[in-house]
Design a protein around this motif. Sequence first.
Motif, PDB file in Angstrom:
ATOM      1  N   LEU A 321     -94.237 -98.167 -10.471  1.00  0.00           N
ATOM      2  CA  LEU A 321     -94.485 -98.116 -11.852  1.00  0.00           C
ATOM      3  C   LEU A 321     -95.157 -99.379 -12.552  1.00  0.00           C
ATOM      4  O   LEU A 321     -96.076 -99.083 -13.746  1.00  0.00           O
ATOM      5  N   ALA A 322     -94.888-100.461 -11.922  1.00  0.00           N
ATOM      6  CA  ALA A 322     -95.733-101.506 -12.361  1.00  0.00           C
ATOM      7  C   ALA A 322     -97.214-101.573 -12.013  1.00  0.00           C
ATOM      8  O   ALA A 322     -97.992-101.738 -12.912  1.00  0.00           O
ATOM      9  N   ALA A 323     -97.510-101.108 -10.867  1.00  0.00           N
ATOM     10  CA  ALA A 323     -98.757-100.759 -10.516  1.00  0.00           C
ATOM     11  C   ALA A 323     -99.463 -99.506 -11.544  1.00  0.00           C
ATOM     12  O   ALA A 323    -100.812 -99.819 -11.712  1.00  0.00           O
ATOM     13  N   GLU A 324     -98.669 -98.434 -11.739  1.00  0.00           N
ATOM     14  CA  GLU A 324     -99.045 -97.600 -12.417  1.00  0.00           C
ATOM     15  C   GLU A 324     -99.476 -97.863 -14.000  1.00  0.00           C
ATOM     16  O   GLU A 324    -100.606 -97.806 -14.468  1.00  0.00           O
ATOM     17  N   ALA A 329    -104.267 -99.595 -18.065  1.00  0.00           N
ATOM     18  CA  ALA A 329    -104.803-100.778 -18.904  1.00  0.00           C
ATOM     19  C   ALA A 329    -106.363-100.247 -19.517  1.00  0.00           C
ATOM     20  O   ALA A 329    -107.124 -99.629 -18.826  1.00  0.00           O
ATOM     21  N   GLY A 330    -106.431-100.277 -20.506  1.00  0.00           N
ATOM     22  CA  GLY A 330    -107.569 -99.597 -21.354  1.00  0.00           C
ATOM     23  C   GLY A 330    -107.276 -98.191 -21.988  1.00  0.00           C
ATOM     24  O   GLY A 330    -108.218 -97.723 -22.794  1.00  0.00           O
ATOM     25  N   GLN A 331    -106.392 -97.656 -21.663  1.00  0.00           N
ATOM     26  CA  GLN A 331    -106.021 -96.216 -22.133  1.00  0.00           C
ATOM     27  C   GLN A 331    -105.729 -96.402 -23.570  1.00  0.00           C
ATOM     28  O   GLN A 331    -105.056 -97.470 -24.105  1.00  0.00           O
ATOM     29  N   ALA A 335    -101.703 -92.331 -25.125  1.00  0.00           N
ATOM     30  CA  ALA A 335    -101.738 -91.756 -23.877  1.00  0.00           C
ATOM     31  C   ALA A 335    -100.472 -92.820 -22.969  1.00  0.00           C
ATOM     32  O   ALA A 335     -99.658 -92.362 -22.197  1.00  0.00           O
ATOM     33  N   LEU A 336    -100.652 -94.139 -23.252  1.00  0.00           N
ATOM     34  CA  LEU A 336     -99.533 -94.973 -22.658  1.00  0.00           C
ATOM     35  C   LEU A 336     -98.120 -94.672 -23.296  1.00  0.00           C
ATOM     36  O   LEU A 336     -97.083 -94.655 -22.454  1.00  0.00           O
TER      37      LEU A 336
END
Length: 402
Positions: A321-324, A329-331, A335-336
């Motif tokens: 989840l941390a990697a996801e 980043a930038g979305q 969406a986030l």
Amino acid sequence: MAAGDFEGSPDTAVRLRAITSELSARFYERDDVVRTLIVAMLAGQHSLLLGPPGTAKSELARELTTRVEGASLWEILLSKFTSPTRMFGPIDVAALSRGEYRQVFDGRATTAHVAFIDEIFKCSTAALNETLGFLNERLYHPESGGAPIHCPLITAITASNELPSGEESAAIYDRLLVRLEVDYLSDPSNFAALIRSAVTLPVPAVRTTITLADLRHAVATAVPEVEVPDVIVDAMCTLRAALRRRELICSDRRWRVSVRLLQASAFLDGRDEVAENDLSVLMHVLWDSPAQRPVVEREVLQMINPDAREALDLADAIEELAAELDAKAGQSRDALSEWAIKEANTKLARAGKKLGKLRKDTVEAGRSAISIDRVIARQKAVHARVLTEALGVDASLVHVQS
């Protein structure tokens, strides 16, 4: 002496535990690092703080080393041009003018009880052999060619931003029994507290210390007297076999010396016998590259606590989840937010509840919860990141509960 009774100087262990608590409260997300540094000091072994610049490696080392009253402290920042005489004793110019070749050793490594060596792997070729002798045998061979000097060094804390890149620095790396990775703060609430500390007046804190005499007694007498039962020997044999199956090979010397760390861990906790919980310190001993550390950690923790396997599986899911989150980043915030609400928040909350139950079962069974506590801390940090970065929650207000 009954099991659990403490012989020697129990006040030393009590004071060291107080120092552990004080430093852990001051240096966020460094609880295990602080305790392991103190264990290494009690074992009379050397340690390495490995991490990027700006992670408080030097500050932590200085704060710990200055807690030993009466000790001669020595600190240096090495470079490829550092000469042996700068480290161990400059030439006595006044004596040289009289035709005598002597060195001035006061205030140098030669007279130090505790040392902090920054950028250890930048040791110059000229100083390499003397540094190795200093760390390993506690000896220095004077420039004049006289008899070797026995140095009173108890422990050296070293630091580096990177791993050694050549055979010469690799020789020093091998002398550092304990290897600790430090990174930037991961929990937004801890980061907010760090920023707040820069603009608020510090509150005078209790600063516990120990005497050099007590530390010497612990290292030379009390720690070696801690018993190592057969069950611990069997566990180390089993662990060695498990790591060899994973193609992780440590020298016999490293295994043998690590026993003193187990004794030091028990001493710090006020016990006269090594227990399975003390094996956790081996997570910082039995790897060479950071890529190997998670493998070693898993093998060690699964041996200490059967519940650790499930906790470590949850840790893997949390890291995914941390990697996801990093990948998103930038979305857009929308969406986030959708991802956080529908997926991440739910999974992290579920993991937190499961970890809480695992910890409760572990404590009730009388086993160490160190592995589960580490995963819980990581779960809280990632959950806080999701709340702040994906949902816009004020980091200073975040307090995630498992």
